[in-house]
Design a protein around this motif. Structure first.
Motif, PDB file in Angstrom:
ATOM      1  N   VAL A  50       0.853  -1.202   0.000  1.00 24.43           N
ATOM      2  CA  VAL A  50       0.000   0.000   0.000  1.00 24.43           C
ATOM      3  C   VAL A  50       0.888   1.251   0.000  1.00 24.43           C
ATOM      4  CG1 VAL A  50      -2.075   1.106   0.919  1.00 24.43           C
ATOM      5  CG2 VAL A  50      -1.637  -1.294   1.433  1.00 24.43           C
ATOM      6  N   MET A 133      -0.033  -0.300  -4.617  1.00 23.43           N
ATOM      7  CA  MET A 133      -1.012   0.473  -3.851  1.00 23.43           C
ATOM      8  C   MET A 133      -2.122  -0.416  -3.287  1.00 23.43           C
ATOM      9  SD  MET A 133       0.069   3.488  -3.572  1.00 23.43           S
ATOM     10  CE  MET A 133      -1.380   4.270  -2.872  1.00 23.43           C
ATOM     11  N   ASP A 135      -4.900  -1.133  -4.589  1.00 22.78           N
ATOM     12  CA  ASP A 135      -6.236  -0.578  -4.845  1.00 22.78           C
ATOM     13  C   ASP A 135      -6.933  -1.293  -5.996  1.00 22.78           C
ATOM     14  OD1 ASP A 135      -4.738   0.292  -6.962  1.00 22.78           O
ATOM     15  OD2 ASP A 135      -4.949   2.420  -6.552  1.00 22.78           O
ATOM     16  N   ARG A 137      -6.058  -1.216  -8.965  1.00 24.57           N
ATOM     17  CA  ARG A 137      -5.779  -0.518 -10.231  1.00 24.57           C
ATOM     18  C   ARG A 137      -4.285  -0.403 -10.497  1.00 24.57           C
ATOM     19  NH1 ARG A 137      -9.736   2.612  -7.964  1.00 24.57           N
ATOM     20  NH2 ARG A 137      -8.273   4.214  -7.302  1.00 24.57           N
ATOM     21  N   ASP A 138      -3.507  -0.272  -9.423  1.00 22.62           N
ATOM     22  CA  ASP A 138      -2.053  -0.178  -9.588  1.00 22.62           C
ATOM     23  C   ASP A 138      -1.575  -1.459 -10.281  1.00 22.62           C
ATOM     24  OD1 ASP A 138       0.574   0.557  -9.373  1.00 22.62           O
ATOM     25  OD2 ASP A 138       0.707   0.304  -7.194  1.00 22.62           O
ATOM     26  N   ASP A 178      -4.477  -8.244   1.447  1.00 21.68           N
ATOM     27  CA  ASP A 178      -3.354  -8.326   0.512  1.00 21.68           C
ATOM     28  C   ASP A 178      -2.895  -9.765   0.294  1.00 21.68           C
ATOM     29  OD1 ASP A 178      -2.428  -8.221   3.252  1.00 21.68           O
ATOM     30  OD2 ASP A 178      -0.406  -7.786   2.556  1.00 21.68           O
TER      31      ASP A 178
END
Ligand code: ZN
Length: 288
Positions: A50, A133, A135, A137-138, A178
């Protein structure tokens, strides 16, 4: 079960697997000794940080932060695939998790869904933080995924394990999400293929849940197969769950599966949320 590597051996097995290792700071002696056990080693946990930026992420994992002192893993995996070694001993990465998961890792069998925080993972697992990240999208560059595969395979090879000894943090505890953005099941397949690529290491074939039939879903089943399906949908970024996934087939499962059908690029008449055999097989759901 295995004895922790010496720092020299740890770096050596990673390099032998083709990992670009960078020895960072005082990594050989930077650890959480005196704050709990270290070993026997039973597996590897993969995380995302993150965070973004290699230098600051490595420093953060080395130092930790207020309330969680570093090291926060053993190696940080950059987007380039470079691996920064920051510890060779006990590190604050896995935290508390489920003893049933530890049992499954030790036996190298299918993982149960974690639901307890009764075991100190920092004593039992090597941990790698991949810079992302988290998220959804990264992006995960192939170089970085390749490095995750290699560090995991290096440890499995050295200890004589299969990829079933490699888990994501979210598979250790339901308190974590994660790594997000790639599938641990697919990563384990890659690790097993790599392990099979060298002699005298037979790789177990991944076994997938067979399609239970179209009607099965319409009977509102309650089954670990539904949970396993949901977990794969989440891993593929096809989640419509506000909670779960769980064993009971709900409209959230159907909506999530509809996203998967869209992701497959199927024609609109096949995007109805009801699993079909080809769509099911493409999802590669671990056998429950
Ligand atoms: Zn984590």
């Amino acid at each position: 079960m295995a004895t922790p590597f010496t720092p020299d051996r740890f770096a050596a097995i990673l390099r032998a697997e083709g990992v670009n290792v960078i020895e960072y700071g005082q990594w050989r002696t930077h650890d959480r000794a005196g704050h709990g056990g270290w070993g026997p080693i039973n597996g590897v946990v993969i995380h995302h940080t993150v965070s973004s930026g290699t230098a600051s992420s490595v420093q953060l994992c080395y130092d930790g932060y207020e309330g969680l002192p570093g090291p926060l893993c053993h190696g940080v995996i950059a987007k380039s695939g470079d691996v920064y070694l920051i510890s060779a001993g006990r590190a604050n990465h896995a935290g508390s998790g489920d003893s049933d998961v530890l049992d499954a890792v030790v036996a190298e069998r299918a993982l149960p869904a974690p639901n307890e925080q009764d075991t100190d993972g920092n004593a039992h697992f090597y941990g790698f933080e991949a810079i992302n990240m988290g998220d959804g999208r990264d992006p995960w560059p192939e170089e970085q995924l390749d490095a995750i595969e290699k560090v995991s395979a290096a440890i499995c090879r050295a200890y004589g394990w299969s990829a079933a000894s490699v888990i994501g943090h979210k598979e250790w505890t339901d308190q974590k999400s994660d790594p997000r953005g790639f599938s641990m099941a697919t990563m384990r397949e890659r690790i097993d293929r790599r392990l099979a690529g060298k002699p005298n290491k037979p790789a177990p074939q991944p076994t997938y849940e067979p399609f239970p039939g179209e009607q099965w879903f319409k009977n509102n089943p309650v089954s670990p197969i539904v949970t396993a399906m949901g977990r794969r949908l989440v891993a593929e970024g096809c989640s419509a769950y506000s909670e779960g996934p769980g064993p009971r087939w709900t409209s959230a499962d159907r909506e999530s599966f509809r996203k998967w059908q869209r992701k497959l690029g199927d024609a609109e008449q096949f995007v109805d949320g009801w699993p079909g055999p080809r769509q099911w097989d493409a999802l590669k759901i671990p056998k429950s």
